[in-house]
Design an enzyme around this catalytic site. Sequence first.
Site, mmCIF file in Angstrom:
data_model
loop_
_atom_site.group_PDB
_atom_site.id
_atom_site.type_symbol
_atom_site.label_atom_id
_atom_site.label_comp_id
_atom_site.label_asym_id
_atom_site.label_seq_id
_atom_site.Cartn_x
_atom_site.Cartn_y
_atom_site.Cartn_z
ATOM 1 N N GLU A 196 0.820 -1.202 0.000
ATOM 2 C CA GLU A 196 0.000 0.000 0.000
ATOM 3 C C GLU A 196 0.861 1.262 0.000
ATOM 4 O OE1 GLU A 196 -3.044 -0.233 -0.496
ATOM 5 O OE2 GLU A 196 -3.827 -2.092 0.379
ATOM 6 N N GLU A 238 -19.499 -5.492 -6.160
ATOM 7 C CA GLU A 238 -18.104 -5.822 -5.864
ATOM 8 C C GLU A 238 -17.739 -7.233 -6.320
ATOM 9 O OE1 GLU A 238 -14.223 -5.374 -3.899
ATOM 10 O OE2 GLU A 238 -15.672 -4.071 -4.886
#
Length: 568
Positions: A189, A440
């Site tokens: 990340e 999703e």
Amino acid sequence: MFVGRPRVLRNGILLTTIIFTLWRLQVVSWSAPSPEWALLEHSMNHGASPSQYPEAKSSFDWSGVKLRYPPDNTARLPSRGTRPLPRIQHQFGVESSAAAKERTQRLLEVKKVFLRAWRGYKKFAWKQDALLPISGGGREQFSGWAATLVDALDTLWIMGLREEFDEAVAAVADIDFGSSTSNRINIFETNIRYLGGLLAAYDLSGRELLLKKAVELGDLIYAGFNTENGMPVDFISFNSAKSGGGLQVESSVVSASPGTLSLELTHLSQVTGNPKYYSAVSQVMDVFYQGQNQTSVPGVWPMNINMKAKDVVHGSAFTLGGCADSLYEYLPKMHQLLGGGEPKYEIMSKTFLQTANRYFLFRPMLPDEDDVLISGNININEKGVPVLDPETEHLACFVGGMFGLAGKLFNQADDVETGIKLTNGCVYAYRAFPTGMMPERIDLAPCKDRSHCPWDEEYWILERGKRPEWKDHLPKGFTTAKDPRYLLRPEAIESVFYAYRITGRREFQDAAWDMFTAVAKGTKTEHANAAVLDVTTDARKPPQEDYMEVSFLFLSFFSLSCRLNFDG
């Protein structure tokens, strides 16, 4: 402009870095044909001068850490290939006045939605990672280094918002990469959101402050390679990393984590002239290269791997979606970034594309027999045979753009066409649901034959009955919506952006507009835009979650880009 982004909660990658690298390398050329864009470009050099920014500061010097296991620095950035890369972008012609007018109106609407969300972030969550768009607050989602702010820098610049850009850059100076809201820093990340965001904004603006902060962060990530076998950790123990005493590589990580460090670290070496970042990540990609054809599905890697043992081979679950996606996405982009100078990226890319097409891609059975493709998952059964699981997720919608880009890079027209069909598969999923947004995670009934797939109601009902999660109100063709949320993800509209830039076909502009307007309407809150809990409902106002994905402002960028024509 050609880009990409990563796995679960993916985003802000080295989008504009690739764009401007291509521009400089004359793979594509860029011009601003429309008056409204010329006005935005007029502000290009009318922001703050570099001398007006505060000095970059941090409470710790990561470059000064004495590493117990310094990475092997023998690898050097390769020279560019002897042949120029093929042209990627469509040759756009002269636009009609009516089309230009409509495009201008749409462009301004996209910018309006972006600005509203940006101002909400500035008011309620300035310098925090993420905005709470319903309650009006902020939260630290990653390391407390203003993820939304950093990720939006390149979009601010591209939209011509120079005052907002300069204010954000000044805030970047205050980010302290020597301190964090968590002692465990996720290297994946940190790389894609923060380092990618800083480098993209630096490439666009040339602001040296951004490069200084990128180097600070690059040295922090480099400290994550301070391991006995040279492989990066998944989570950097902040305090242990500062001591330089050595870190322990985890025995089980998702393949996207170490496999999605190459692009940003390579480009950091390119812009600094320091080969250490490229050298460190080159060792990681060598492990993937050597193991690519030894897995249960040769050409791809398992979802979970063991970097402690340098084992990227053993595993029985395979996906192109979350946990693996950006590993594959980066392969053709590394070939592109290095100008074809490192042969392994072309080899890995082509091998992967063949495997993905053979095993993962399927045509869903649909009432109107639409000829589209979807990316599924593969599981190895007890006999060692790969079996398709026809489940897809929004994160996997990047695959269409990746196939299109790779097809152009490697002169493989069939892959370009495959990319178009994959993109249209996600566009279909958006349009099929009453909110105009794709869930999703969904399942569809796979066709038995890609070339001929008539609608079979009984087969669809049978496939739906196998799924305990099925709901009566799902559109025909869909067997489940396992996760009915829409999390403000940009992958699908990103692939539409690729499709438009590669083909020049108006249908993709219109698809992008439909997707953008549905998202803008369905996610709007008092302060910005929020995730939707169920997009399968036909409720006038779908239920929302008090959360705005960092990547939402990036989604606005793709919508804007589909409104603009660039000659070249």
